[in-house]
Design an enzyme around this catalytic site. Structure first.
Site, PDB file in Angstrom:
ATOM      1  N   HIS A 186      53.515  48.966   9.974  1.00 27.13           N
ATOM      2  CA  HIS A 186      52.183  48.657  10.487  1.00 27.13           C
ATOM      3  C   HIS A 186      51.653  47.374   9.837  1.00 27.13           C
ATOM      4  CE1 HIS A 186      51.706  53.226  11.171  1.00 27.13           C
ATOM      5  NE2 HIS A 186      51.721  52.667  12.370  1.00 27.13           N
TER       6      HIS A 186
ATOM      7  N   CYS B 294      46.320  55.496   5.044  1.00 27.23           N
ATOM      8  CA  CYS B 294      46.892  56.392   6.057  1.00 27.23           C
ATOM      9  C   CYS B 294      46.258  57.783   6.076  1.00 27.23           C
ATOM     10  CB  CYS B 294      48.395  56.575   5.830  1.00 27.23           C
ATOM     11  SG  CYS B 294      49.363  55.074   5.951  1.00 27.23           S
TER      12      CYS B 294
END
Length: 286
Positions: A176, A273
Site C-alpha cells: 500500500h 492498519c
C-alpha cells in the site's frame, strides 16, 4: 481560508474516537501476506494489540470495537474497509474477494455508533483499500497498487468533492501507499528511504496543492506512524533503532510514544492498519 485551516487542524488534533477490530483465531494461518515463510506468534500478537488499545485509551479516544469474525483472518486490519473524513464514511472494496465480507459489520458500527453518512461504491470494477489512502488534512494522495485501481480512486474523489484526490504510482515492492509514507503531524510527511519512497516524494512534491515538510526514515517499515492530538506514535527502539533516532531528533518538542509491531509486520500490518480514526467533525461524540 479560516474554515479550511480549522478542518485541517481537526484532522490531527480533534480525534475523538477510533474503530478497531480484534484478531481472528485463524489470523496466523490464513491471513494474507507477501512473505509465505512468516509465522505469527498469536500470544505475542494479542499482547501487542492490547498495548495498541491501551495507548488509544491513554490518548482519551472513545473506542468502538467491531465484533471480531473468526472466519475473516484479516479483519483486524480495519483501515482497509473505510475512509472516514468530514462526516462521510466512504466504504472501500478490498481487492481480494476473501476480505469483502469484512465490510458489513464495519458499516453497522459506523452507522449506529457514529452516525456518519455512508457512501458505497457504484462501480463493480473499482477496487480501493484504505491503506492506499493518505489524507494530509488538506488533500488526498492515493496509491495505484495491486490493491487500488483508478476506478476506485475516482469513486473516492466523488465521495469527497471538496478535496483534491491525486493518484500516486507505485511499484509492486509495497502493498500500500502507507507502507512507505504517513503523516507525522500537520503538514509533515514521513517517507521511507527506498526507491518507491523517493518516487512517492517526487510525485507528491510535483502534484501537491500545498507545501509539506518531508522527512526521510531509513527503515521502510518504520515510515508508518500515527499522529493523534499532538502525540506522535512511532516504531520502538528495539525494532528499528536508526529510525527511532530520527524520530527523536526531528521531533524534540512533540510528545512521543512507541509501540511494538513485530507480529503484525509478518502479515503486512502496520500501525495505521489496525484502526480508523474519527475526528470531531465526523462523530456524534463531538
Amino acid at each position: 481560508m479560516a474554515e479550511s485551516l480549522k478542518k485541517h487542524e481537526t484532522c490531527f488534533n480533534g480525534v475523538v474516537a477510533c474503530l478497531v477490530r480484534g484478531i481472528a483465531d485463524n489470523c496466523s494461518k490464513d491471513a494474507l501476506r507477501t512473505s509465505t515463510n512468516s509465522v505469527v506468534d498469536m500470544k505475542n500478537a494479542h499482547t501487542q494489540n492490547e498495548e495498541y488499545l491501551k495507548l488509544m485509551r491513554k490518548l482519551d479516544l472513545e473506542i468502538h470495537e467491531v465484533p471480531v469474525d473468526h472466519n475473516l483472518p484479516d479483519c483486524c486490519f480495519i483501515e482497509d474497509t473505510a475512509v472516514v473524513q468530514a462526516g462521510v464514511a466512504f466504504i472501500c472494496r478490498p481487492a481480494m474477494e476473501s476480505r469483502r465480507p469484512e465490510l458489513s459489520e464495519v458499516i453497522k458500527v459506523l452507522r449506529s455508533s457514529l452516525g456518519v453518512k455512508i457512501v458505497e461504491m457504484n462501480d463493480d470494477d473499482a477496487i480501493i483499500e484504505g491503506g492506499d489512502v493518505l489524507f494530509t488534512g488538506r488533500e488526498f494522495f492515493v496509491g495505484l497498487t495491486s490493491r487500488t485501481n483508478m476506478a476506485g480512486i475516482n469513486q473516492l474523489s466523488m465521495a469527497f468533492p471538496d478535496y483534491r484526490v491525486t493518484p500516486i504510482e507505485m511499484s509492486n515492492d509495497y502493498l500500500h501507499l502507507k507502507s512507505c509514507t504517513t503523516m507525522a503531524g500537520p503538514d509533515v510527511v514521513v517517507i521511507a528511504n527506498s526507491k518507491d519512497g523517493i518516487s512517492v516524494k517526487k510525485q507528491m512534491m510535483e502534484k501537491a496543492v500545498h507545501v509539506y515538510r518531508y522527512l526521510t526514515i531509513p527503515d521502510a517499515k518504520a515510515a508508518n506512524c500515527l499522529y493523534i492530538n499532538g502525540t506522535l506514535i512511532h516504531c520502538s527502539q528495539d525494532e528499528y533503532p536508526e529510525s527511532y533516532k530520527v524520530y527523536q531528533k526531528e521531533f524534540p518538542d512533540c510528545p512521543k510514544l512507541t509501540l511494538p509491531n513485530s507480529e503484525f509486520e509478518k502479515i503486512d500490518g502496520a500501525f495505521t492498519c489496525r484502526s480508523i480514526l474519527i475526528s470531531s467533525d465526523c462523530s456524534l461524540l463531538s
